[in-house]
Design an enzyme around this catalytic site. Structure first.
Site, short mmCIF file in Angstrom:
data_model
loop_
_atom_site.label_atom_id
_atom_site.label_comp_id
_atom_site.label_asym_id
_atom_site.label_seq_id
_atom_site.Cartn_x
_atom_site.Cartn_y
_atom_site.Cartn_z
CG HIS A 24 -19.31 12.06 7.09
ND1 HIS A 24 -18.21 11.64 6.40
CD2 HIS A 24 -20.14 12.61 6.17
CE1 HIS A 24 -18.36 11.92 5.11
NE2 HIS A 24 -19.53 12.51 4.95
CG ASP A 71 -20.93 21.07 12.64
OD1 ASP A 71 -21.08 19.89 13.05
OD2 ASP A 71 -20.33 21.32 11.58
O1 LIG Z 1 -19.32 18.08 0.51
C1 LIG Z 1 -19.32 18.48 1.67
N1 LIG Z 1 -18.94 19.72 1.99
C2 LIG Z 1 -18.96 20.17 3.26
N2 LIG Z 1 -19.34 19.44 4.31
C3 LIG Z 1 -19.71 18.19 4.06
C4 LIG Z 1 -19.74 17.66 2.77
N3 LIG Z 1 -20.15 16.41 2.85
C5 LIG Z 1 -20.38 16.18 4.14
N4 LIG Z 1 -20.12 17.26 4.87
C6 LIG Z 1 -20.22 17.42 6.33
O2 LIG Z 1 -18.89 17.55 6.82
C7 LIG Z 1 -18.58 16.47 7.70
C8 LIG Z 1 -17.71 15.45 7.02
O3 LIG Z 1 -16.68 16.04 6.36
C9 LIG Z 1 -19.90 15.91 8.12
O4 LIG Z 1 -20.35 16.56 9.30
C10 LIG Z 1 -20.80 16.18 6.96
O5 LIG Z 1 -22.13 16.39 7.30
#
Ligand SMILES: O=c1[nH]cnc2c1ncn2[C@@H]1O[C@H](CO)[C@@H](O)[C@H]1O
Length: 327
Positions: free
Chosen positions: A252, A16
């Site tokens: 991540h 994504d």
């Molecule tokens: O605070 C957040 N809220 C939603 N998505 C997030 C946040 N931080 C990182 N990611 C995104 O979700 C995945 C890891 O959980 C990663 O793809 C990151 O880019």
């Protein structure tokens, strides 16, 4: 890391994009140990239509338009029965365009005339036991493949997924990590499917941080990936500076990608994982380590074991990410 002996491992990246997705895709394209045979798209950091556009764009940046992109689901797996049909899109993390608000021109290429699910099923059948899916977003496409083809679980080599918060707080709320929260029902299908699953959760990825000074190191490279990423990383850094006290950004997706490329970078435990699908802990991932034989039958009884990453060689991951992106 030594190059893998023999043929490179075939991988499909379910993605994504997303800033850390872009990094992971570029790392994969620069890794001789793997051959990227396709990208499949999903909502999460952006809506699916934009994910497809960004996937095509990233392959054009990389001069790899030979790699097919198959568009995935636009909705969660329980869309028809769910009362709250609103998707949770993390544009506040990645920018409105998913790629750091750079407003890149639209890609020239088009997705193939086949759904992500169909592509996953077909490739797994074509190369039984040989394809690894690296899933970087919510797990809808993978769960649909499991439901649509009973032999998918046997045909797919491994599913390495970025998701879950095992025994730590989530990043959407204290219970849930974003990818699992995006489609908890799909995640539960994947975890209980019997496929060879390796989950890399934020309990592990929060140990891998690209600091402000690492960003300067990246800036010293004239490489096209490094230069491109510097532009889009600004938004990702700003978000982390606001949301966390860490001086840097979490890697991540690149960590999950490198765990797929070189499993020796992590250690894992095995057990049954179930996902909470409703209530205030919707999206919670809970591992049963199978240490206790419960007298009663539970929702974890007789569930297949999956692998859950518990430690990571963070300096080695960071070094590989920088090396491969700076080439
Ligand atoms: O605070 C957040 N809220 C939603 N998505 C997030 C946040 N931080 C990182 N990611 C995104 O979700 C995945 C890891 O959980 C990663 O793809 C990151 O880019």
């Amino acid at each position: 890391m030594a190059a893998a002996a023999g043929e490179p491992k075939k991988i499909i990246i379910d993605t994504d994009p997303g800033i850390d997705d872009a990094m992971a895709i570029f790392v994969a394209l620069r890794s001789p140990e793997v051959e990227v045979i396709g990208l499949t798209t999903i909502y999460g950091n952006v809506y699916t239509t934009l994910a497809t556009r960004n996937a095509l764009h990233l392959l054009e940046v990389a001069d790899r338009t030979d790699i097919p992109v198959a568009e995935g689901s636009h909705v969660t797996i329980t869309f028809c029965t769910q009362e709250d049909k609103k998707l949770r899109i993390a544009d506040f993390v990645h920018g409105a365009d998913g790629l750091g608000n750079q407003n890149f021109p639209p890609p020239e290429g088009k997705p193939i005339d086949m759904s992500a699910t169909h592509f996953l099923v077909e490739q797994a059948k074509l190369y039984p036991g040989k394809v690894t899916v690296v899933a970087l977003g919510p797990l809808t496409n993978i769960a649909l493949a499991i439901q649509q083809d009973p032999s998918f679980v046997k045909n797919i080599g491994q599913i390495v997924l970025l998701g879950g918060a095992f025994a730590v707080n989530g990043n959407v709320n204290p219970a849930a990590e974003a990818n699992i929260f995006g489609d908890p029902d799909a995640a539960d299908i994947v975890f209980t499917s019997g496929a060879d699953v390796l989950a890399v959760g934020i309990n592990v990825t929060h140990q891998v941080i690209l600091t402000d000074s690492d960003r300067e190191t990246l800036a010293s490279s004239k490489g096209k990936f490094a230069q491109y990423l510097l532009k889009i990383l600004e938004v990702y850094f700003n978000y982390h500076h606001d949301a966390y006290s860490t001086k840097g950004v979490y890697l991540h997706d690149p960590t999950a990608m490198l765990a797929a490329i070189n499993p020796s970078l992590i250690t894992y435990v095995e057990g049954a994982v179930r996902v909470q699908t409703n209530g205030i802990t919707r999206g919670l991932t809970l591992l049963y380590n199978k240490q206790k034989r419960f007298a009663e039958i539970t929702k974890w009884s007789d569930q297949p074991s999956v692998k859950v990453a518990v430690t990571v060689d963070a300096p080695a991951v960071l070094k590989l990410v920088l090396e491969r992106l700076m080439e």
